[in-house]
Design a protein around this motif. Structure first.
Motif, PDB file in Angstrom:
ATOM      1  N   ASN A   1       0.823  -1.210   0.000  1.00  0.00           N
ATOM      2  CA  ASN A   1       0.000   0.000   0.000  1.00  0.00           C
ATOM      3  C   ASN A   1       0.856   1.259   0.000  1.00  0.00           C
ATOM      4  O   ASN A   1       0.520   2.250  -0.646  1.00  0.00           O
ATOM      5  CB  ASN A   1      -0.967   0.011   1.185  1.00  0.00           C
ATOM      6  N   VAL A   2       1.965   1.235   0.731  1.00  0.00           N
ATOM      7  CA  VAL A   2       2.879   2.382   0.726  1.00  0.00           C
ATOM      8  C   VAL A   2       3.429   2.584  -0.689  1.00  0.00           C
ATOM      9  O   VAL A   2       3.508   3.707  -1.191  1.00  0.00           O
ATOM     10  CB  VAL A   2       4.022   2.179   1.749  1.00  0.00           C
ATOM     11  N   THR A   3       3.773   1.489  -1.347  1.00  0.00           N
ATOM     12  CA  THR A   3       4.283   1.581  -2.715  1.00  0.00           C
ATOM     13  C   THR A   3       3.208   2.094  -3.659  1.00  0.00           C
ATOM     14  O   THR A   3       3.493   2.874  -4.571  1.00  0.00           O
ATOM     15  CB  THR A   3       4.841   0.225  -3.186  1.00  0.00           C
ATOM     16  N   ARG A   4       1.962   1.685  -3.461  1.00  0.00           N
ATOM     17  CA  ARG A   4       0.872   2.204  -4.296  1.00  0.00           C
ATOM     18  C   ARG A   4       0.797   3.729  -4.176  1.00  0.00           C
ATOM     19  O   ARG A   4       0.608   4.441  -5.161  1.00  0.00           O
ATOM     20  CB  ARG A   4      -0.461   1.586  -3.892  1.00  0.00           C
ATOM     21  N   SER A   5       0.951   4.211  -2.955  1.00  0.00           N
ATOM     22  CA  SER A   5       0.945   5.650  -2.723  1.00  0.00           C
ATOM     23  C   SER A   5       2.113   6.315  -3.451  1.00  0.00           C
ATOM     24  O   SER A   5       1.956   7.358  -4.086  1.00  0.00           O
ATOM     25  CB  SER A   5       1.024   5.929  -1.226  1.00  0.00           C
ATOM     26  N   ARG A   6       3.272   5.707  -3.376  1.00  0.00           N
ATOM     27  CA  ARG A   6       4.445   6.248  -4.065  1.00  0.00           C
ATOM     28  C   ARG A   6       4.239   6.240  -5.578  1.00  0.00           C
ATOM     29  O   ARG A   6       4.617   7.195  -6.268  1.00  0.00           O
ATOM     30  CB  ARG A   6       5.687   5.436  -3.699  1.00  0.00           C
TER      31      ARG A   6
ATOM     32  N   GLY B   1       1.409   6.438  -7.165  1.00  0.00           N
ATOM     33  CA  GLY B   1       0.470   7.515  -7.477  1.00  0.00           C
ATOM     34  C   GLY B   1       1.171   8.868  -7.509  1.00  0.00           C
ATOM     35  O   GLY B   1       0.907   9.704  -8.381  1.00  0.00           O
ATOM     36  N   ARG B   2       2.076   9.085  -6.569  1.00  0.00           N
ATOM     37  CA  ARG B   2       2.828  10.336  -6.535  1.00  0.00           C
ATOM     38  C   ARG B   2       3.715  10.462  -7.782  1.00  0.00           C
ATOM     39  O   ARG B   2       3.813  11.524  -8.386  1.00  0.00           O
ATOM     40  CB  ARG B   2       3.675  10.395  -5.265  1.00  0.00           C
TER      41      ARG B   2
END
Length: 132
Positions: free
Chosen positions: A105-110, A112-113
């Motif tokens: 999930n942290v990677t998904r956020s990254r 997206g950024r």
């Protein structure tokens, strides 16, 4: 509109302009004080850094932090496989990163950024690809 109404309107506009000028002067005073405090803090930090640099013997500097951040690893993976479309979990497997849900999930956020910053494209839901 008669002369009396015109003069009253002009007086109203004048009063509003005087009020706005007063507000702006107050903001300038506040910002000037904040700037002076920040500049004093910067001077203190510069002095502290200089004193520490003088006191620390040469050769005792701590190791430099690792430069390969998670973002760099992600961008490098997409640079190595520019035509490949990947999901976050697939990217974790490719990079040998943990595949637990929180980390993915942290990677998904990254990801997206990185899409918002223009490094990657998102050709489909949950899929990412190097921008060409």
């Amino acid at each position: 509109m008669n002369i009396s109404e015109l003069l009253a309107d002009l007086q109203d506009q004048h009063d509003k302009a005087v009020s706005r000028a007063s507000e702006l002067r107050d903001q300038i005073d506040h910002l000037t004080a904040a700037l002076a405090e920040t500049e004093a803090r910067l001077a203190d930090l510069d002095i502290t850094r200089k004193i520490i640099a003088e006191r620390v013997p040469l050769g005792t500097e701590p190791d430099q932090p690792e430069t390969n951040t998670a973002y760099q690893a992600i961008v490098s993976a997409f640079n190595q496989h520019p035509d490949r479309t990947s999901r976050a979990r697939e990217l974790h497997e490719l990079l040998g990163m943990p595949t637990d849900e929180a980390t993915v999930n942290v990677t998904r956020s990254r990801l997206g950024r990185l899409v918002r910053q223009g490094f990657l494209n998102q050709p489909g839901r949950g899929r990412y690809q190097k921008r060409t």
